[in-house]
Every structure is written in C-alpha cells, then in structure tokens.
Write a protein that holds these residues in place. Structure first.
Motif, mmCIF file in Angstrom:
data_model
loop_
_atom_site.group_PDB
_atom_site.id
_atom_site.type_symbol
_atom_site.label_atom_id
_atom_site.label_comp_id
_atom_site.label_asym_id
_atom_site.label_seq_id
_atom_site.Cartn_x
_atom_site.Cartn_y
_atom_site.Cartn_z
ATOM 1 N N LYS A 136 0.828 -1.215 0.000
ATOM 2 C CA LYS A 136 0.000 0.000 0.000
ATOM 3 C C LYS A 136 0.856 1.256 0.000
ATOM 4 O O LYS A 136 0.498 2.259 -0.603
ATOM 5 C CB LYS A 136 -0.948 -0.007 1.185
ATOM 6 N N VAL A 137 2.003 1.199 0.666
ATOM 7 C CA VAL A 137 2.926 2.339 0.645
ATOM 8 C C VAL A 137 3.538 2.478 -0.747
ATOM 9 O O VAL A 137 3.692 3.587 -1.260
ATOM 10 C CB VAL A 137 4.019 2.182 1.725
ATOM 11 N N VAL A 138 3.877 1.346 -1.369
ATOM 12 C CA VAL A 138 4.406 1.370 -2.739
ATOM 13 C C VAL A 138 3.376 1.979 -3.680
ATOM 14 O O VAL A 138 3.711 2.809 -4.537
ATOM 15 C CB VAL A 138 4.789 -0.058 -3.201
ATOM 16 N N GLU A 139 2.130 1.601 -3.516
ATOM 17 C CA GLU A 139 1.050 2.143 -4.342
ATOM 18 C C GLU A 139 0.887 3.651 -4.111
ATOM 19 O O GLU A 139 0.685 4.413 -5.052
ATOM 20 C CB GLU A 139 -0.252 1.413 -4.015
ATOM 21 N N TYR A 140 0.997 4.089 -2.867
ATOM 22 C CA TYR A 140 0.910 5.516 -2.548
ATOM 23 C C TYR A 140 2.022 6.298 -3.251
ATOM 24 O O TYR A 140 1.773 7.342 -3.845
ATOM 25 C CB TYR A 140 1.018 5.708 -1.029
ATOM 26 N N ASN A 150 4.523 9.276 -8.936
ATOM 27 C CA ASN A 150 4.759 8.603 -10.212
ATOM 28 C C ASN A 150 6.174 8.017 -10.283
ATOM 29 O O ASN A 150 6.865 8.135 -11.288
ATOM 30 C CB ASN A 150 4.493 9.553 -11.388
ATOM 31 N N ILE A 151 6.576 7.406 -9.183
ATOM 32 C CA ILE A 151 7.882 6.755 -9.100
ATOM 33 C C ILE A 151 7.653 5.317 -8.660
ATOM 34 O O ILE A 151 6.936 5.065 -7.692
ATOM 35 C CB ILE A 151 8.799 7.482 -8.087
ATOM 36 N N ALA A 152 8.266 4.377 -9.372
ATOM 37 C CA ALA A 152 8.081 2.959 -9.056
ATOM 38 C C ALA A 152 9.182 2.483 -8.118
ATOM 39 O O ALA A 152 10.367 2.635 -8.401
ATOM 40 C CB ALA A 152 8.095 2.133 -10.332
ATOM 41 N N TYR A 153 8.777 1.963 -6.983
ATOM 42 C CA TYR A 153 9.682 1.367 -6.004
ATOM 43 C C TYR A 153 9.257 -0.067 -5.786
ATOM 44 O O TYR A 153 8.082 -0.395 -5.876
ATOM 45 C CB TYR A 153 9.580 2.095 -4.657
ATOM 46 N N SER A 196 12.710 -2.009 -1.249
ATOM 47 C CA SER A 196 13.268 -0.655 -1.183
ATOM 48 C C SER A 196 12.454 0.226 -0.244
ATOM 49 O O SER A 196 13.012 1.010 0.521
ATOM 50 C CB SER A 196 13.307 -0.012 -2.566
ATOM 51 N N VAL A 197 11.147 0.095 -0.283
ATOM 52 C CA VAL A 197 10.289 0.877 0.604
ATOM 53 C C VAL A 197 10.473 0.420 2.043
ATOM 54 O O VAL A 197 10.537 1.246 2.966
ATOM 55 C CB VAL A 197 8.805 0.768 0.173
ATOM 56 N N ARG A 198 10.618 -0.874 2.258
ATOM 57 C CA ARG A 198 10.847 -1.397 3.603
ATOM 58 C C ARG A 198 12.138 -0.831 4.191
ATOM 59 O O ARG A 198 12.172 -0.365 5.328
ATOM 60 C CB ARG A 198 10.905 -2.927 3.585
#
Length: 77
Positions: free
Chosen positions: A40-44, A50-53, A57-59
């Motif tokens: 959900k954070v990646v989607e946010y 408009n940046i793909a993670y 990487s988000v973790r």
C-alpha cells in the motif's frame, strides 16, 4: 574490489528517486494512515509521485526513518 578500483572506473553513486520532502511525506503518510502492508505504501508512492519502487526498497526506506511493520499476534482458535 576496493574504493580505489571503483574510482578508476569513474563510479558515480546512483541518484535517489525521492527527494527529502517526498520522503517526509511518505513517512507522515505511513505514520498517520497506518497501512496494513508495504504494498500500500508502494502504491501511494506510485500514485502520488509517479515513481516505481519495489517492496524491499520501501521497507528499507521506512526502516531508515525508524518505522517498521509489525504483524499482529495470531489469536488461537
């Protein structure tokens, strides 16, 4: 492979995709909305900036800022 060898290949550090203010917005979003998954954070991040993670990487980004996901304990029954 040491630092000297990296310098001989003109190694340049990769630029971070999110800037300081965007990272702060992600930390605030995570703190206040308490999403139930990293996805959900990646989607946010994807929708807002408009940046793909990727999830990992988000973790790591959240861990660097003192946040982590805690799974609730399972209730027997």
């Amino acid at each position: 492979m040491g630092i000297e060898q990296l310098n001989t290949f003109n190694y340049k550090q990769k630029k971070q995709y999110l800037n300081f203010h965007q990272i702060n917005q992600v930390v605030i979003y995570t703190s206040w909305s308490n999403p139930d998954s990293i996805a959900k954070v990646v989607e946010y991040i994807k929708n807002k900036f408009n940046i793909a993670y990727c999830n990992e990487s988000v973790r790591i980004l959240l861990l660097k800022h003192g946040l982590r996901f805690v799974r609730p304990k399972t209730v027997p029954g």
